[in-house]
Design a protein around this motif. Structure first.
Motif, PDB file in Angstrom:
ATOM      1  N   LEU A 318      -2.729   1.714  -5.210  1.00 16.26           N
ATOM      2  CA  LEU A 318      -3.370   0.397  -5.259  1.00 16.26           C
ATOM      3  C   LEU A 318      -2.319  -0.710  -5.393  1.00 16.26           C
ATOM      4  O   LEU A 318      -2.426  -1.767  -4.766  1.00 16.26           O
ATOM      5  N   ILE A 319      -1.298  -0.449  -6.202  1.00 18.24           N
ATOM      6  CA  ILE A 319      -0.190  -1.409  -6.321  1.00 18.24           C
ATOM      7  C   ILE A 319       0.537  -1.525  -4.991  1.00 18.24           C
ATOM      8  O   ILE A 319       0.894  -2.623  -4.545  1.00 18.24           O
ATOM      9  N   THR A 320       0.746  -0.379  -4.331  1.00 18.43           N
ATOM     10  CA  THR A 320       1.421  -0.366  -3.021  1.00 18.43           C
ATOM     11  C   THR A 320       0.680  -1.227  -2.018  1.00 18.43           C
ATOM     12  O   THR A 320       1.299  -1.955  -1.221  1.00 18.43           O
ATOM     13  N   ILE A 321      -0.636  -1.157  -2.044  1.00 17.43           N
ATOM     14  CA  ILE A 321      -1.461  -1.864  -1.060  1.00 17.43           C
ATOM     15  C   ILE A 321      -1.552  -3.360  -1.348  1.00 17.43           C
ATOM     16  O   ILE A 321      -1.421  -4.185  -0.440  1.00 17.43           O
ATOM     17  N   PHE A 322      -1.728  -3.707  -2.610  1.00 18.54           N
ATOM     18  CA  PHE A 322      -2.044  -5.099  -2.929  1.00 18.54           C
ATOM     19  C   PHE A 322      -0.870  -5.908  -3.472  1.00 18.54           C
ATOM     20  O   PHE A 322      -0.973  -7.131  -3.613  1.00 18.54           O
ATOM     21  N   ALA A 323       0.245  -5.253  -3.777  1.00 13.47           N
ATOM     22  CA  ALA A 323       1.433  -5.973  -4.234  1.00 13.47           C
ATOM     23  C   ALA A 323       2.396  -6.156  -3.063  1.00 13.47           C
ATOM     24  O   ALA A 323       2.100  -5.784  -1.919  1.00 13.47           O
ATOM     25  N   SER A 324       3.542  -6.703  -3.352  1.00 16.22           N
ATOM     26  CA  SER A 324       4.569  -6.883  -2.314  1.00 16.22           C
ATOM     27  C   SER A 324       5.939  -6.784  -2.964  1.00 16.22           C
ATOM     28  O   SER A 324       6.053  -6.649  -4.186  1.00 16.22           O
ATOM     29  N   GLY A 325       6.964  -6.846  -2.143  1.00 21.76           N
ATOM     30  CA  GLY A 325       8.325  -6.825  -2.655  1.00 21.76           C
ATOM     31  C   GLY A 325       8.691  -5.533  -3.364  1.00 21.76           C
ATOM     32  O   GLY A 325       8.176  -4.452  -3.070  1.00 21.76           O
ATOM     33  N   ALA A 326       9.585  -5.661  -4.367  1.00 25.50           N
ATOM     34  CA  ALA A 326      10.109  -4.494  -5.067  1.00 25.50           C
ATOM     35  C   ALA A 326       9.019  -3.725  -5.803  1.00 25.50           C
ATOM     36  O   ALA A 326       9.092  -2.493  -5.923  1.00 25.50           O
ATOM     37  N   LEU A 327       7.989  -4.434  -6.306  1.00 22.16           N
ATOM     38  CA  LEU A 327       6.918  -3.761  -7.041  1.00 22.16           C
ATOM     39  C   LEU A 327       6.200  -2.751  -6.152  1.00 22.16           C
ATOM     40  O   LEU A 327       5.978  -1.595  -6.547  1.00 22.16           O
ATOM     41  N   ALA A 328       5.828  -3.167  -4.946  1.00 27.77           N
ATOM     42  CA  ALA A 328       5.148  -2.262  -4.015  1.00 27.77           C
ATOM     43  C   ALA A 328       6.071  -1.125  -3.593  1.00 27.77           C
ATOM     44  O   ALA A 328       5.645   0.032  -3.458  1.00 27.77           O
ATOM     45  N   MET A 329       7.333  -1.446  -3.406  1.00 28.31           N
ATOM     46  CA  MET A 329       8.298  -0.453  -2.955  1.00 28.31           C
ATOM     47  C   MET A 329       8.489   0.653  -3.991  1.00 28.31           C
ATOM     48  O   MET A 329       8.408   1.857  -3.668  1.00 28.31           O
ATOM     49  N   TRP A 330       8.706   0.289  -5.237  1.00 25.78           N
ATOM     50  CA  TRP A 330       8.944   1.299  -6.264  1.00 25.78           C
ATOM     51  C   TRP A 330       7.667   2.027  -6.669  1.00 25.78           C
ATOM     52  O   TRP A 330       7.708   3.183  -7.113  1.00 25.78           O
TER      53      TRP A 330
END
Length: 415
Positions: A318-330
């Motif tokens: 869910l973080i991968t889908i709705f976040a961006s940048g380093a947060l989604a990547m990690w």
């Protein structure tokens, strides 16, 4: 990844002669390393071939479709073959066929033909399938039956080591060789030498295993003449097969799209050669998680640990889908840590209590690995239609089922 393909349940049905098998087991670890290494290279090949042939995501995912499709097609015939020729000759044959597959990359690159690449991958995967069907049960019966799971876990750790190192090899020798000034033909040819090198290594291993004097073990098959019913009558086995299908599919789909995902402008805007190195964190997390999970499951029921890990993977997706940048990547990389215990845990829960149907149940679970061919292809279709980031909704559905299996579906109950 799903390395313990066949024969994990064999310790229930096999026993070995007494003896010191340390040398044989040490030699076999090299095989686990090699097939983990080669399988993980697909995650490098997919973005590379996608760029060369200007493929859609679904077309690029045919790499995994052909690779894991071979498991489904070859597993049962390979099992029959190994019964006739024995484990050691099966290992040698598997290594030779895998080497032929690697060598077929050379004409595929020269011809600039994506179908020939796919054919080469199918040959390569067929060899690895024979290798696994030979090596896994062989490790299982080289020693005391009660320590078979421990031996398999140890040798599979070397499989995880292979998947951790492979991204660096692929980034250095395949993606680093491809530059913007290269023609498509030159980019295609960048895979020739790395795969010829792998072919050479496989042939060397084949020669070594043909020469080694490995112990001859006798399989013990219980004399049961009145077996009634079928493994299919066990609900937890059937649901476990679905669990293996969706788990392998989700794990492979996520790993296959990491390089392209990190190249997205709103994620990391990385070049492929840089992004490829980060795949090591995904597969390395799986290696670390196996050791943590093994300790945790000494005190907490396996089903609950499985459900927790799947729930954690859902949150990270869910973080991968709705976040961006380093947060989604990690977040997406951290999923590897929670994938770690899923395959062996689902497998052992699914075969629990099958008794005389254990071998049949093991075979059903092995065939379910075809999820690694189908789920990534479906996610590729989604990426083509709704976008790469939103396509990660599909693995969420897979992990939701695994949560259910860990909490309820894994409880033995006859249909």
């Amino acid at each position: 990844m799903a390395a313990g393909i066949a024969g994990v349940a064999q310790e229930n049905n096999n026993q070995s002669e007494g003896g010191n098998y340390t040398f044989a087991l040490t030699s076999l670890t090299s095989l686990f390393f090699m097939w983990g290494f080669i399988t993980c290279l697909n995650d490098i090949l997919i973005p590379h071939l996608k760029g060369i042939f200007d493929l859609s995501y679904s077309q690029a995912m045919l790499v995994q479709f052909c690779f894991f499709g071979a498991y489904f097609i070859v597993s049962l015939p390979a099992g029959t073959l190994i019964k006739k020729i024995g484990y050691q000759k099966g290992i040698v044959l598997g290594l030779i066929i895998a080497a032929v597959g690697c060598m077929t990359f050379y004409p595929a690159a020269s011809m600039q033909s994506y179908p020939v690449f796919l054919f080469a991958l199918f040959i390569l995967a067929s060899g690895i399938t024979i290798l696994q069907v030979s090596a896994n049960p062989y490790v299982s019966i080289l020693g005391k039956p009660e320590t078979a799971s421990s031996r398999l876990s140890l040798t599979q750790a070397f499989n995880s080591l292979g998947t951790t190192i492979a991204p660096f090899f692929g980034a250095l020798l395949i993606l680093n060789e491809a530059t913007e000034v290269m023609t498509a033909a030159q980019e295609a040819e960048s895979v020739q030498m790395p795969y010829l090198f792998l072919a050479g290594m496989l042939l060397v291993l084949a020669a070594i295993f043909a020469y080694l004097k490995l112990p001859t073990v006798k399989e013990h098959t219980p004399e049961v003449t009145d077996i009634t019913g079928s493994a299919w009558q066990y609900n937890h086995l059937v649901l476990g097969a679905v669990g293996i299908f969706v788990y392998v599919g989700a794990e492979v789909a996520i790993g296959s799209l990491l390089v392209n995902f990190f190249a997205e402008p709103n994620i990391a805007a990385m070049e492929e050669s840089v992004a490829a190195k980060y795949i090591a964190y995904y597969w390395g997390g799986a290696m670390v998680g196996r050791f943590i999970g093994a300790a945790v499951m000494q005190k907490i029921p396996a089903g609950k640990v499985l459900a927790f890990n799947a729930a954690a993977a859902i949150v990270l997706l869910l973080i991968t889908i709705f976040a961006s940048g380093a947060l989604a990547m990690w977040a997406v990389l951290a999923i590897g840590l929670f994938n770690s215990i899923m395959f062996p845990t689902i497998f052992t829960l699914a075969i629990n209590g099958l008794k005389q149907h254990t071998s049949q149940g093991s075979g059903i679970l092995c065939l379910a690995i075809v999820g690694g061919a189908i789920v990534p292809y479906i996610q590729g279709l989604l990426a083509d239609t709704i976008g790469l980031q939103l396509s990660f909704l599909l693995p969420i559905i897979c992990y939701v089922f695994i949560v259910h299996y860990g909490l309820k579906g894994s409880k033995p109950k006859n249909v």
